[in-house]
Scaffold this motif. Sequence first.
Motif, short mmCIF file in Angstrom:
data_model
loop_
_atom_site.label_atom_id
_atom_site.label_comp_id
_atom_site.label_asym_id
_atom_site.label_seq_id
_atom_site.Cartn_x
_atom_site.Cartn_y
_atom_site.Cartn_z
N LYS A 10 0.85 -1.20 0.00
CA LYS A 10 0.00 0.00 0.00
C LYS A 10 0.88 1.24 0.00
O LYS A 10 1.98 1.23 0.55
N HIS A 11 0.35 2.30 -0.61
CA HIS A 11 1.04 3.57 -0.62
C HIS A 11 -0.02 4.67 -0.57
O HIS A 11 -1.05 4.56 -1.24
N PRO A 12 0.20 5.73 0.23
CA PRO A 12 -0.83 6.76 0.40
C PRO A 12 -1.34 7.35 -0.92
O PRO A 12 -2.53 7.65 -1.06
N GLU A 13 -0.48 7.52 -1.89
CA GLU A 13 -0.93 8.09 -3.18
C GLU A 13 -1.04 7.03 -4.28
O GLU A 13 -1.18 7.37 -5.45
N ASN A 14 -0.96 5.77 -3.88
CA ASN A 14 -0.97 4.69 -4.87
C ASN A 14 0.06 4.89 -5.96
O ASN A 14 -0.17 4.56 -7.13
N ASP A 15 1.22 5.41 -5.57
CA ASP A 15 2.29 5.59 -6.55
C ASP A 15 3.32 4.47 -6.36
O ASP A 15 4.08 4.48 -5.40
N ASP A 68 2.09 2.81 -13.31
CA ASP A 68 1.08 3.86 -13.53
C ASP A 68 0.07 3.45 -14.61
O ASP A 68 -1.03 3.98 -14.66
N SER A 76 7.72 4.63 3.33
CA SER A 76 6.44 5.23 2.93
C SER A 76 5.46 4.19 2.37
O SER A 76 4.33 4.52 2.04
#
Lengths: 373, 126
Positions: free
Chosen positions: A67-72, A85, A140
């Motif tokens: 998981k990543h807060p910005e889905n990056d 992306d 992160s």
Amino acid sequence: MNLSTKTQAPALRTPLYDFHKSLGARLVNFAGYEMPVQYEGIIQEHILVRKSAGIFDVSHMGQLFIKHPENDFSKLTTIIPINFDKLELHQSKYSFLLNGDGGIVDDLIVTRIDEGLQIILNAACKYNDSTLIKNHLGYSFDIQLNENLSLIAIQGPKAASILEKFIKGVSKLQFMHGNKFIYNDKKIYVTRSGYTGEDGFEISIENIYVKNLVEELVNKEKVKLIGLGARDSLRLEAGLCLYGHDLSPTTTPIEANLSWAIPKNLKEDGGFNGDKIILHQIKNNPKRVRVGITPEGKAIAREGVKIFSKNNTEIGIVTSGTFGPSVDGPISMGYVDFNSSKVGEKLLLKIRDNLLPAKVTKLPFYKKNYAKH
Amino acid sequence: MTEKRYTKKHEWIEVNGNSATIGITSHATTQLGDIVFVELPQLQKVFEKDQAAAVVESVKAASDVYCPLSGEITDINKKIVDDPSIVNKDPESKGWFFKIKIKNQDELKQLMTKEEYVSYSKENPN
């Protein structure tokens, strides 16, 4: 004859262990797990999957969630060469983890899910992969190898119609796509994928519910469980690689003939581990390459068999070999000098003390039967 | 025709005077699973006791079949080369491997009886 096989005390079992035993499975140690190698017979199980459908317990495989807060997830491209992306929600891709030399540390299937990424890893590599990914991504990202989940594959031309009876909507999935579904009020994740060369599904379900699902498929639909023995002959007929045999940290994706799994932009511009080596191999061809090999006789060329050219020069080695029930004969994969890799090229295989004729064959040995929508 | 004898390596031996017919046991074929390839020795080839004489391959692995007595090959069962599944279907009769001319009758004494083999294979399933 010597029937003994190397055994060591296996430490791990999947939640279906007792169920496998109750079905009379012969169990072997595989990647530290006590896994069913066969139930009634490898050939019979193999043919059943090609003709109808069969269930595989692949719960030993790793299910890693990122998981990543910005889905990056673009940072992952360095070690897993795909365009994160461009990975659509619920889309799956076959790829691999690369070391600094462009060698394959594991092969995997990554799926973009609501929460981030789901990555299916080989059992023998999962802990190492998980550490490697954590070290690369840093703090992160939230990275969990979820051991509370089982993984079941149902494979074969009848897989869709059978599974649809229990999990509404699965038959509408496209190949290499997944989605969330409800089974007995419980959330599960299903992808249309597999590793047999047949249409089919992989179901990620909590350990405590997996037995219920498998029992229902077995009892109500008379679907049979299939062991790892048939899984090996099915994947080899389909021309698919087995990590630790056909792929290793000293093998690049280009040598492994997996160039198709790297997106075009990355093959042109690089930007991932070992890109210099890999781009050079794309341009100038690798020294050796993975090919399909069909022996002329009935003897099986197994892993480790040396490959010679017709003028007796050693040019490679077999990395997988078995009897292919659907092609009714021996089949192998191996690495040969690039100059001897053309389809139809005549080879010699050193099996026991004999040099036996064989030829390079187009992969897959058995034609795929995937769902098209 | 005498009673069949057995080895710890899961071969059976049927002795008829100076001749012995050799095959692999039903227990062995169950353990091996589907047999897909058989390689037999050449006629007239001479083997010492316990020398590898034939090869049997299942889907999963290749195994040697040992010559349980010293002697010369006098006959081979070509039918199991053409159709290896005969070994699974009828291991202790139609699925025989080869015949030898026995060199030393004394070696027969070292072989197991059926009862001895059954209890041995129960204790040593692999």
